[in-house]
Design a protein around this motif. Structure first.
Motif, PDB file in Angstrom:
ATOM      1  N   HIS A 225       5.947  -1.941   1.704  1.00 49.25           N
ATOM      2  CA  HIS A 225       6.910  -2.526   0.868  1.00 49.25           C
ATOM      3  C   HIS A 225       6.518  -3.454  -0.218  1.00 49.25           C
ATOM      4  CE1 HIS A 225      11.146  -4.125   0.319  1.00 49.25           C
ATOM      5  NE2 HIS A 225      11.076  -2.941   0.004  1.00 49.25           N
ATOM      6  N   ASP A 226       5.513  -4.258   0.287  1.00 44.89           N
ATOM      7  CA  ASP A 226       5.153  -5.531  -0.513  1.00 44.89           C
ATOM      8  C   ASP A 226       4.528  -4.867  -1.723  1.00 44.89           C
ATOM      9  OD1 ASP A 226       6.225  -6.777   1.689  1.00 44.89           O
ATOM     10  OD2 ASP A 226       4.827  -8.085   1.769  1.00 44.89           O
ATOM     11  N   GLU A 227       3.443  -4.001  -1.186  1.00 51.06           N
ATOM     12  CA  GLU A 227       2.400  -3.245  -2.121  1.00 51.06           C
ATOM     13  C   GLU A 227       3.179  -2.514  -3.365  1.00 51.06           C
ATOM     14  OE1 GLU A 227      -1.782  -2.134  -0.133  1.00 51.06           O
ATOM     15  OE2 GLU A 227       0.157  -1.151   0.729  1.00 51.06           O
ATOM     16  N   GLU A 228       4.310  -1.721  -2.646  1.00 50.70           N
ATOM     17  CA  GLU A 228       5.057  -1.065  -3.809  1.00 50.70           C
ATOM     18  C   GLU A 228       5.513  -1.923  -4.921  1.00 50.70           C
ATOM     19  OE1 GLU A 228       7.713   1.852  -2.324  1.00 50.70           O
ATOM     20  OE2 GLU A 228       8.563   2.103  -4.404  1.00 50.70           O
ATOM     21  N   PHE A 229       6.108  -3.053  -4.589  1.00 45.29           N
ATOM     22  CA  PHE A 229       6.942  -4.179  -5.117  1.00 45.29           C
ATOM     23  C   PHE A 229       5.769  -4.462  -6.158  1.00 45.29           C
ATOM     24  CE2 PHE A 229       7.865  -8.965  -5.731  1.00 45.29           C
ATOM     25  CZ  PHE A 229       8.952  -8.610  -6.372  1.00 45.29           C
ATOM     26  N   ILE A 230       4.575  -4.904  -5.864  1.00 45.62           N
ATOM     27  CA  ILE A 230       3.719  -5.536  -6.630  1.00 45.62           C
ATOM     28  C   ILE A 230       2.997  -4.625  -7.624  1.00 45.62           C
ATOM     29  CG2 ILE A 230       1.446  -7.075  -6.651  1.00 45.62           C
ATOM     30  CD1 ILE A 230       2.818  -8.411  -4.296  1.00 45.62           C
ATOM     31  N   PHE A 231       2.615  -3.547  -6.962  1.00 43.34           N
ATOM     32  CA  PHE A 231       1.607  -2.537  -7.666  1.00 43.34           C
ATOM     33  C   PHE A 231       2.517  -1.111  -8.157  1.00 43.34           C
ATOM     34  CE2 PHE A 231      -1.546  -4.671  -4.876  1.00 43.34           C
ATOM     35  CZ  PHE A 231      -1.926  -5.222  -5.737  1.00 43.34           C
ATOM     36  N   GLY A 232       3.426  -0.878  -7.766  1.00 47.11           N
ATOM     37  CA  GLY A 232       4.234  -0.030  -7.940  1.00 47.11           C
ATOM     38  C   GLY A 232       3.750   1.370  -7.175  1.00 47.11           C
ATOM     39  N   SER A 233       4.478   2.444  -6.976  1.00 47.21           N
ATOM     40  CA  SER A 233       4.087   3.371  -6.400  1.00 47.21           C
ATOM     41  C   SER A 233       4.350   5.068  -7.056  1.00 47.21           C
ATOM     42  CB  SER A 233       5.096   3.948  -5.061  1.00 47.21           C
ATOM     43  OG  SER A 233       5.017   5.111  -4.724  1.00 47.21           O
ATOM     44  N   THR A 234       2.892   5.551  -7.293  1.00 50.77           N
ATOM     45  CA  THR A 234       3.049   6.537  -8.173  1.00 50.77           C
ATOM     46  C   THR A 234       4.063   7.790  -7.637  1.00 50.77           C
ATOM     47  OG1 THR A 234       0.698   6.174  -8.962  1.00 50.77           O
ATOM     48  CG2 THR A 234       1.499   8.369  -9.176  1.00 50.77           C
TER      49      THR A 234
ATOM     50  N   MET B 173      -0.331  -9.920  -0.128  1.00 47.74           N
ATOM     51  CA  MET B 173      -1.184  -9.333  -0.916  1.00 47.74           C
ATOM     52  C   MET B 173      -2.594 -10.106  -1.844  1.00 47.74           C
ATOM     53  SD  MET B 173       0.130  -6.363  -0.803  1.00 47.74           S
ATOM     54  CE  MET B 173      -0.787  -5.759  -2.113  1.00 47.74           C
TER      55      MET B 173
ATOM     56  N   GLU C 297      -0.292   1.570 -10.371  1.00 48.98           N
ATOM     57  CA  GLU C 297       0.682   2.549 -10.722  1.00 48.98           C
ATOM     58  C   GLU C 297       1.364   1.802 -12.091  1.00 48.98           C
ATOM     59  OE1 GLU C 297       1.890   5.388 -11.122  1.00 48.98           O
ATOM     60  OE2 GLU C 297       3.846   4.861 -12.086  1.00 48.98           O
ATOM     61  N   SER C 298       1.837   0.705 -11.697  1.00 50.75           N
ATOM     62  CA  SER C 298       2.760  -0.047 -12.792  1.00 50.75           C
ATOM     63  C   SER C 298       1.948  -0.942 -13.453  1.00 50.75           C
ATOM     64  CB  SER C 298       4.164  -0.379 -12.036  1.00 50.75           C
ATOM     65  OG  SER C 298       4.885  -1.128 -12.920  1.00 50.75           O
TER      66      SER C 298
ATOM     67  N   SER D 244       4.418  -4.581 -13.090  1.00 50.16           N
ATOM     68  CA  SER D 244       4.948  -4.939 -12.288  1.00 50.16           C
ATOM     69  C   SER D 244       4.879  -6.472 -11.673  1.00 50.16           C
ATOM     70  CB  SER D 244       4.890  -4.415 -10.925  1.00 50.16           C
ATOM     71  OG  SER D 244       3.540  -3.931 -10.843  1.00 50.16           O
TER      72      SER D 244
ATOM     73  N   ILE E 259      10.587 -11.311  -1.622  1.00 54.50           N
ATOM     74  CA  ILE E 259       9.440 -10.597  -1.087  1.00 54.50           C
ATOM     75  C   ILE E 259       8.203 -11.131  -1.451  1.00 54.50           C
ATOM     76  CG2 ILE E 259       9.253  -9.143  -3.288  1.00 54.50           C
ATOM     77  CD1 ILE E 259       8.931  -6.927  -1.409  1.00 54.50           C
TER      78      ILE E 259
ATOM     79  N   PHE F 213      12.918  -1.551  -7.283  1.00 48.77           N
ATOM     80  CA  PHE F 213      12.411  -2.484  -8.125  1.00 48.77           C
ATOM     81  C   PHE F 213      12.692  -2.584  -9.628  1.00 48.77           C
ATOM     82  CE2 PHE F 213       9.569  -2.168  -4.211  1.00 48.77           C
ATOM     83  CZ  PHE F 213      10.008  -3.190  -3.353  1.00 48.77           C
TER      84      PHE F 213
END
Lengths: 162, 337
Positions: A136-145, B109, B231-232, B235, B277, B311
């Motif tokens: 969840h944290d990684e998706e928040f920070i980096f996004g999920s393709t 992270m 990906e983003s 973000s 978060i 998000f």
């Protein structure tokens, strides 16, 4: 991708044209195996293997020469990976003329958006991606393709392989 | 991109420079000896009272700038020097080249970041006319190092200004929050401007937002960080904006250990999903602490909470929600409608 190849691919009409978006990760390999297993026996499926290489900004490299070398190394590495994936699909029974492999090097705000642009250009009816299984944290920070594609795809089906 | 502010005149001689220092500081404050430096590659050799000549313009070097990072307050930034422009007497900040690569931690992270003079120089050109950014120009020194010469901003960190507003939180909410949100919207629009031009700020933290006392605006500083995004692209910037907004709405961080110690009644209402978060000891769901916060505003904060399912992907989405939330705060408080 050159124009001839593009014209050929978008002209595939009513065929089941599947865009298999991959990188060098284990989850991409799983997605390829899944497609091979699931669609290997279909005679009217065409698979476009696609990998996006994010063209890195000049900021990351002390010289333009180093940037160019990094890109060339990356392109070569990905060409090897795509060839391995192509072999998996051929071994599963998809014929050679029904598999294409493309490397797209481009600046990217979002890899998911870049994949969907290719889908639209090629008019693929299915997009297949692997899910990295990030936290969840990684998706928040980096996004999920895969999430990006799930939320923004239209006029096509999306398969996300765990 | 051409270097800017280089002068067609001959470079100043040591005698010229000495005369300029005397004219600026007076004979008694002019040091007997100082170096005249044109190649700043080894920034540790640039000492107090030396003169760095950039684009034929002499800068009289003063103290290091400092920054709190990694929990070390007042960490000196040896490559960032305050200096006096000896031509017009103005204070400048000289950012010398420091190709740093380091890992920063956000929650659990780890992200690899780079310090990029090229990026900061590019953005300085881009934001030259934008009121909500620091301004300056860049010059290549004799060795080709990209030196950024920044206008000095007179004013405190914006977060310290906000911390001093109002009596208790209710008073702050009733009398100041609308104005603070208006200023935050300006800051957010400025980041949107960067994103629209394909750039990220790269290091959005509340100590990088300065209240400019002369111009009465908030201004972003320090955009030399870059990192390889996945990906983003934006973000991490959005996450920084969310953390600042939580701080502004709460008029400070609402910390779990403080609630545990002082407000056990509120502490007992909290779930893990209510926390930030990025920083698990900070409360993001501030409506549980301050029930008069409108739903619309709290919903924005929840996008940055551990319980968030969706998000923000763009500053535009956040600006849309914030416009509604700001109006709700204005209606609730009768201010700024």
């Amino acid at each position: 991708m050159n124009e001839a190849t593009l014209t050929e691919l978008v002209g595939r009409g009513d065929e089941r044209h599947l865009l298999l978006a991959v990188d060098e990760s284990a989850n991409s390999r799983r997605a390829v195996m899944y497609v091979a297993d699931f669609f290997g026996s279909y005679r009217d499926v065409f698979v476009s293997l696609l990998t996006i290489i994010q063209e890195p900004s000049e900021d990351y490299f002390p010289t333009e020469e180093k940037r160019r070398r990094w890109l060339e190394d990356k392109r070569q590495a990905m060409a090897g990976v795509l060839e391995e994936y192509r072999r998996i699909l051929l071994d599963a029974g998809i014929t050679e003329e029904r598999v294409a492999a493309n490397i797209s090097v481009r600046p990217c705000v979002s890899i998911g958006d870049a994949i969907l642009e290719e889908q639209e250009k090629l008019r693929c009816c299915i997009v297949v991606v692997g899910r990295r299984g990030i936290s969840h944290d990684e998706e928040f920070i980096f996004g999920s393709t895969s999430n990006k594609i799930l939320h923004h795809a239209h006029n096509c089906a999306v398969m996300v392989i765990e | 991109m051409p270097q800017r502010n280089s002068h067609p005149t001959a470079p100043p001689t040591a005698a010229d420079i000495r005369r300029l220092v005397v004219a600026h500081a007076g004979e008694e404050r002019t040091p007997d000896k100082f170096q005249v430096i044109t190649d700043t590659s080894d920034f540790f050799k640039v000492e107090y009272n030396d003169v760095v000549v950039l684009g034929d313009r002499p800068y009289w070097v003063k103290r290091y700038e400092k920054e709190g990072r990694f929990g070390l307050d007042d960490e000196p930034k040896y490559w960032v020097r305050r200096a006096v422009d000896l031509v017009d007497g103005s204070t400048k900040i000289l950012k010398l080249v420091f190709h740093e690569e380091f890992e920063t931690r956000i929650g659990s992270m780890v992200i690899t970041c780079f310090r990029s003079p090229k990026k900061e120089a590019r953005i300085l050109d881009l934001v030259a006319e934008h009121a909500n950014f620091m301004h300056g120009h860049w010059v290549l020194d004799a060795a080709g190092n990209n030196i950024r010469i920044l206008e000095f901003i007179h004013g405190p960190r914006y977060d310290t200004v906000v911390e001093g507003l109002g009596g208790d939180h209710r008073d702050y909410f009733d009398h100041h929050l609308v104005g603070v949100l208006d200023q935050f919207v300006e800051a957010l629009q400025a980041i949107k401007f960067l994103h629209d031009h394909g750039e990220k700020h790269g290091d959005i933290r509340r100590d990088h937002l300065i209240w400019d006392l002369d111009r009465q605006v908030i201004r972003w500083i320090d955009f030399d960080y870059n990192y390889l995004h996945r990906e983003s692209m934006f973000s991490l910037d959005l996450q920084g904006l969310g953390n600042i907004l939580i701080f502004l709405v709460g008029r400070g961080d609402v910390l779990v250990p403080d609630l545990h110690r002082d407000r056990r009644d509120l502490f007992d209402t909290l779930w893990g999903e209510d926390l930030s978060i990025s920083y698990k000891h900070r409360v993001a769901n501030l409506k549980k602490i301050y029930p008069y916060i409108p739903e619309s505003l709290n919903r924005i904060l929840l996008h940055f909470s551990f319980g968030a399912k969706i998000f923000y992907e763009t500053t535009e989405q956040m600006l849309d929600d914030l416009a509604r939330a700001r109006d709700d705060v204005a209606s609730a408080t009768g201010r700024g409608s």
